[in-house]
Design an enzyme around this catalytic site. Structure first.
Site, PDB file in Angstrom:
ATOM      1  N   SER A  45       0.798  -1.222   0.000  1.00 16.89           N
ATOM      2  CA  SER A  45       0.000   0.000   0.000  1.00 16.89           C
ATOM      3  C   SER A  45       0.829   1.269   0.000  1.00 16.89           C
ATOM      4  O   SER A  45       0.368   2.322  -0.459  1.00 16.89           O
ATOM      5  CB  SER A  45      -0.929   0.004   1.219  1.00 16.89           C
ATOM      6  OG  SER A  45      -0.200  -0.189   2.422  1.00 16.89           O
ATOM      7  N   HIS A 251      -0.707   5.709   6.797  1.00 13.36           N
ATOM      8  CA  HIS A 251      -0.183   5.677   5.435  1.00 13.36           C
ATOM      9  C   HIS A 251       0.188   7.095   4.995  1.00 13.36           C
ATOM     10  O   HIS A 251      -0.348   8.068   5.527  1.00 13.36           O
ATOM     11  CB  HIS A 251      -1.215   5.099   4.464  1.00 13.36           C
ATOM     12  CG  HIS A 251      -1.337   3.616   4.536  1.00 13.36           C
ATOM     13  ND1 HIS A 251      -2.127   2.977   5.470  1.00 13.36           N
ATOM     14  CD2 HIS A 251      -0.753   2.629   3.807  1.00 13.36           C
ATOM     15  CE1 HIS A 251      -2.036   1.662   5.304  1.00 13.36           C
ATOM     16  NE2 HIS A 251      -1.205   1.425   4.299  1.00 13.36           N
TER      17      HIS A 251
END
Length: 269
Positions: A45, A251
């Protein structure tokens, strides 16, 4: 005598200028070489761009973003071909099984970030957010043991396969940033947890860098570019826990992709 000194001085200036131009030409040549063949972007990711938004519809649950560093590098350098197979949640086994199809003898650049999911990244963060300091530290110790004992073999297998499929490629292995700027007044996790999580990121990066070097790959250390932009910094390039969109928690933001990851790939490519 004076003329000799003048000639020597001018010669020195020309030599310095020549070295500067040679360095610039070498950098340009390296950049052109990287772009001359195909570019394949593999990984998890952090490479697909989860957290950056602007996801490509056709990528589905892989959540590949037009603001992710591979997409940005491709737009800036226009390689002869571009394959973006990085996928949210990918482990080393997933990359082996699902992402290596585009690699071939004409591939000149490969980028990859992987290993965090193998080590249980999501479970570590869930434990540290919801449970006690001691539970957090215990879960991190388990993850570190995995990184020491199991991950190297998985990375060895993956990196060897990448090399066999793309024998001429320059392979850049991107690491992971530290999550927290320590010593700040910051809501959320305790300083004990934050410090341990940062230590776990360092531990993982060190292991990945070692295996990458063993295979002749370049390790791209993003901890330097993210320095000053960690969570609690006041100008974070990382999402903290997001209860409305848990998947993008911890993230990189779009700024983290363009300011944290892209310059490291540029420098390494």
């Amino acid at each position: 005598m004076r003329r000799s000194r003048l000639v020597t001085y001018i010669g020195s200036l020309l030599l310095a200028a020549g070295l500067t131009l040679t360095g610039a030409a070498f950098a340009q040549a390296s950049d052109q070489q990287a772009a001359a063949g195909g570019y394949v972007a593999l990984g998890d990711s952090y490479s697909s761009g989860v957290g950056a938004g602007s996801y490509i519809d056709s990528s589905g649950d892989c959540q590949r973003s037009t603001k992710a560093y591979p997409y940005l590098w491709n737009a800036a350098h226009a390689p002869s071909s571009f394959a973006f197979t990085a996928c949210s949640g990918a482990t080393t086994d997933d990359v082996l099984a699902d992402q290596l199809g585009p690699l071939n003898s004409s591939t000149s650049l490969v980028s990859i970030s992987v290993g965090g999911n193998d080590a249980g990244f999501a479970d570590v963060m869930t434990t540290c957010v919801l449970q006690s300091d001691s539970s957090c530290l215990s879960r991190i110790d388990t993850a570190k043991a995995y990184v020491d004992n199991t991950l190297p073999g998985k990375l060895d297998r993956l990196y060897s396969t990448i090399r066999s499929k793309a024998p001429s490629a320059h392979v850049v292995v991107l690491g992971y940033p530290r999550f927290y700027l320590l010593g700040q007044t910051c809501l959320g996790l305790s300083e004990t947890k934050r410090s341990a999580i940062n230590g776990a990121a360092d531990h993982l990066d060190a292991a990945i860098a070692k295996i990458a070097a063993n295979h002749g790959f370049t390790f791209g250390d993003v901890r330097t570019t993210f320095s000053g932009h960690e969570i609690c910094s006041g100008s974070s390039w990382l999402h903290s826990v997001d209860w409305l969109n848990l998947g993008q928690s911890y993230h990189p933001t779009a700024a983290g992709q363009s300011g944290g990851y892209l310059p490291v790939l540029d420098a390494a490519a």
